[in-house]
Design an enzyme around this catalytic site. Structure first.
Site, PDB file in Angstrom:
ATOM      1  N   VAL A   5       0.869  -1.189   0.000  1.00 31.58           N
ATOM      2  CA  VAL A   5       0.000   0.000   0.000  1.00 31.58           C
ATOM      3  C   VAL A   5       0.900   1.231   0.000  1.00 31.58           C
ATOM      4  O   VAL A   5       1.811   1.353   0.822  1.00 31.58           O
ATOM      5  CB  VAL A   5      -0.946   0.000   1.221  1.00 31.58           C
ATOM      6  CG1 VAL A   5      -1.715   1.318   1.290  1.00 31.58           C
ATOM      7  CG2 VAL A   5      -1.929  -1.164   1.148  1.00 31.58           C
ATOM      8  N   ALA A  56       4.530   3.958   3.011  1.00 33.18           N
ATOM      9  CA  ALA A  56       4.080   2.730   2.342  1.00 33.18           C
ATOM     10  C   ALA A  56       4.273   1.583   3.323  1.00 33.18           C
ATOM     11  O   ALA A  56       4.943   1.733   4.352  1.00 33.18           O
ATOM     12  CB  ALA A  56       4.895   2.474   1.087  1.00 33.18           C
ATOM     13  N   LYS A  57       3.686   0.481   3.034  1.00 36.39           N
ATOM     14  CA  LYS A  57       3.950  -0.749   3.782  1.00 36.39           C
ATOM     15  C   LYS A  57       3.548  -1.892   2.887  1.00 36.39           C
ATOM     16  O   LYS A  57       2.681  -1.742   2.014  1.00 36.39           O
ATOM     17  CB  LYS A  57       3.129  -0.785   5.077  1.00 36.39           C
ATOM     18  CG  LYS A  57       3.730  -1.649   6.155  1.00 36.39           C
ATOM     19  CD  LYS A  57       4.840  -0.909   6.871  1.00 36.39           C
ATOM     20  CE  LYS A  57       5.286  -1.600   8.134  1.00 36.39           C
ATOM     21  NZ  LYS A  57       6.081  -0.712   8.974  1.00 36.39           N
ATOM     22  N   GLY A  58       4.199  -3.036   3.087  1.00 39.67           N
ATOM     23  CA  GLY A  58       3.831  -4.222   2.305  1.00 39.67           C
ATOM     24  C   GLY A  58       3.862  -5.442   3.180  1.00 39.67           C
ATOM     25  O   GLY A  58       4.298  -5.380   4.338  1.00 39.67           O
TER      26      GLY A  58
END
Ligand SMILES: NC(=O)C1=CN([C@@H]2O[C@H](COP(=O)(O)OP(=O)(O)OC[C@H]3O[C@@H](n4cnc5c(N)ncnc54)[C@H](OP(=O)(O)O)[C@@H]3O)[C@@H](O)[C@H]2O)C=CC1
Ligand SMILES: O=C(O)CCC(=O)C(=O)O
Length: 425
Positions: free
Chosen positions: A67, A112-114
């Site tokens: 995201v 962001a992060k994943g």
């Protein structure tokens, strides 16, 4: 007015926390309604399916996400989490928190992060490598050194970052170190990134102790989670003279008012892979650990461990949030109402050392010019000091909690950049 369709995509208890915190701050800052959805909801969410061959010959498909919250200040930046709890709502919340964190620290990034929905400890080393590489391969169209730069988070480490970098570089036909941070130094990483989050937490705890007039040598700490953040925080606090009286991981919680030798805890984990079996005398219930009396409580594991159910029982002077999102909004309200004001170092301030040194790593990779470790930590502490001072001053000025103050600063930076660029009327 039409319902924003994003509201259906992003849900779940962790996303709800990020939303509630944002709403409180948006009300405090009197952000017009029409700007709120744009500030809160992510710009992009990518979902990928990652098939791998298991060691027993089966093919298994794992779900991955990334995201990217906003692109207003520069590329997006944030870690990658491998955990069974991962879903798009959790990842979106973590991406939003990254945005406020980077903005508070003055970094030229959006958040962001994943992550992948997987228990990384249930995979063999070969399977873990295959899954890491497949995830990066699926992400190649959506990331880049000037678009979105990944890093480690729960369940990932330097080796996973090296596989990400290698997979991306092979596709490009040249080595592109700056595509991820948190890499091993031998693969273009920076000195100090592995320790950065925990050492940053310890630095801020020392500043909070100064503020309260407590000597580090007279202080005690309990640390929940003994991975990258928890173990380095415990070690760095012990180096500063603090007695570590409690520690835990997923497999066990240990409490000894006489204090632990952190080196011994670390050696046990290095050998056994977990704290289980460390001692029988000091073993206590997980739920009991957080409510033992101590000066410094450091949740450094998962979200939502300090809740409406246990917050009134906390017996610490300082709550240093090494983890992202350890305290629920409901608990926050009660924390703010408690007479014996606990000094809260909110997550977006407290654990920012990781992304700050990731930023230094990215800058060094782009410039092909590497710094001495002392320079890394001098610059890290300068930024943390500034963020600490700004947060305390804002909280005092506006008579709000440290979390509200830190988030208000972060949100205002993003809002102002969006307005300046002309995205708002
Ligand atoms: N790595 C970084 O640079 C940064 C991390 N963070 C945040 O810090 C937190 C920890 O991340 P990190 O240290 O990297 O992750 P790691 O995977 O290295 O370690 C996580 C630790 O938490 C423990 N844990 C998991 N669930 C529980 C539980 N229910 N009770 C007690 N312990 C538990 C794990 O135990 P076990 O091994 O037994 O499962 C492990 O010791 C996360 O919230 C992350 O988002 C924030 C900023 C930067
Ligand atoms: O180092 C980074 O880029 C991000 C670290 C991270 O995921 C976090 O701060 O939560």
């Amino acid at each position: 007015m039409m319902q924003n369709p994003n509201r259906q995509i992003y849900s779940g208890p962790v996303f709800d926390m990020a939303r509630q915190q944002f709403e409180r701050v948006a009300n405090h800052l009197q952000i017009p309604e029409m700007e709120r959805d744009r500030l809160l909801y992510p710009k992009r969410a990518i979902a990928v399916s990652c098939p791998i061959h298991r060691d027993d010959g089966r093919t298994e498909v794992f779900q991955g996400y990334r995201v990217q919250h906003h692109l207003t200040l520069g590329p997006t930046k944030g870690g990658t989490r491998f955990s069974p709890s991962v879903d798009v709502g959790e990842i979106a919340a973590l991406a939003i928190w990254m945005s406020w964190k980077c903005a508070l620290a003055g970094l030229p990034y959006g958040g962001a992060k994943g992550g992948i929905t997987v228990d990384p400890y249930a995979l063999s080393p070969r399977e873990l490598e295959a899954l890491s590489r497949r995830y990066m391969q699926e992400m190649i169209p959506f990331v880049g050194p000037h678009t979105d730069v990944m890093a480690p988070d729960m369940g990932t480490n330097e080796q996973v970052m090296a596989w990400f970098m290698d997979t991306y570089s092979m596709y490009q036909g040249q080595t592109i170190n700056e595509i991820v941070t948190g890499k091993p130094v031998s693969a273009g990483g920076t000195l100090g990134r592995r320790e950065a989050t925990g050492r940053g937490v310890a630095y801020l705890v020392a500043r909070a102790l100064d503020h309260l007039g407590i000597s580090a040598r007279a202080a005690t700490a309990i640390v929940q989670g003994f991975g990258n953040v928890g173990s380095v925080t415990a070690y760095s606090l012990a180096e500063r003279g603090v007695r570590i009286i409690g520690a835990s991981d997923h497999t066990g919680a240990y409490y000894d008012p006489n204090g632990f030798d952190v080196g011994e805890l670390q050696r046990h984990v290095a050998k056994q892979g977990q704290l289980a079996g460390f001692s029988t005398e000091s073993l206590i219930e997980q739920s009991e650990l957080l409510v033992q009396k101590c000066d410094i409580l450091v949740p450094a594991a998962i979200e939502r461990v300090i809740t409406g159910g246990n917050v009134s029982e906390l017996k610490c002077r300082i709550l240093a949030e090494g983890a992202n999102g350890p305290t629920t909004p409901e608990a926050d309200v009660i924390l703010n109402e408690r007479g014996d004001k606990i000094f809260v170092l909110p997550d977006i301030l407290c654990n920012a050392g990781g992304v700050i040194v990731s930023y230094f790593e990215w800058v060094q990779d782009l410039q092909r010019l590497f710094w001495e470790e002392a320079e890394v930590f001098d610059r890290l502490y300068q930024i943390l000091e500034r963020s600490f001072q700004q947060t305390i001053a804002r909280a005092k000025r506006d008579r709000i909690s440290h979390r509200m103050a830190a988030t208000a600063i972060g949100v205002s930076v993003v809002q102002s950049a969006k307005r300046t660029r002309g995205l708002f009327p």
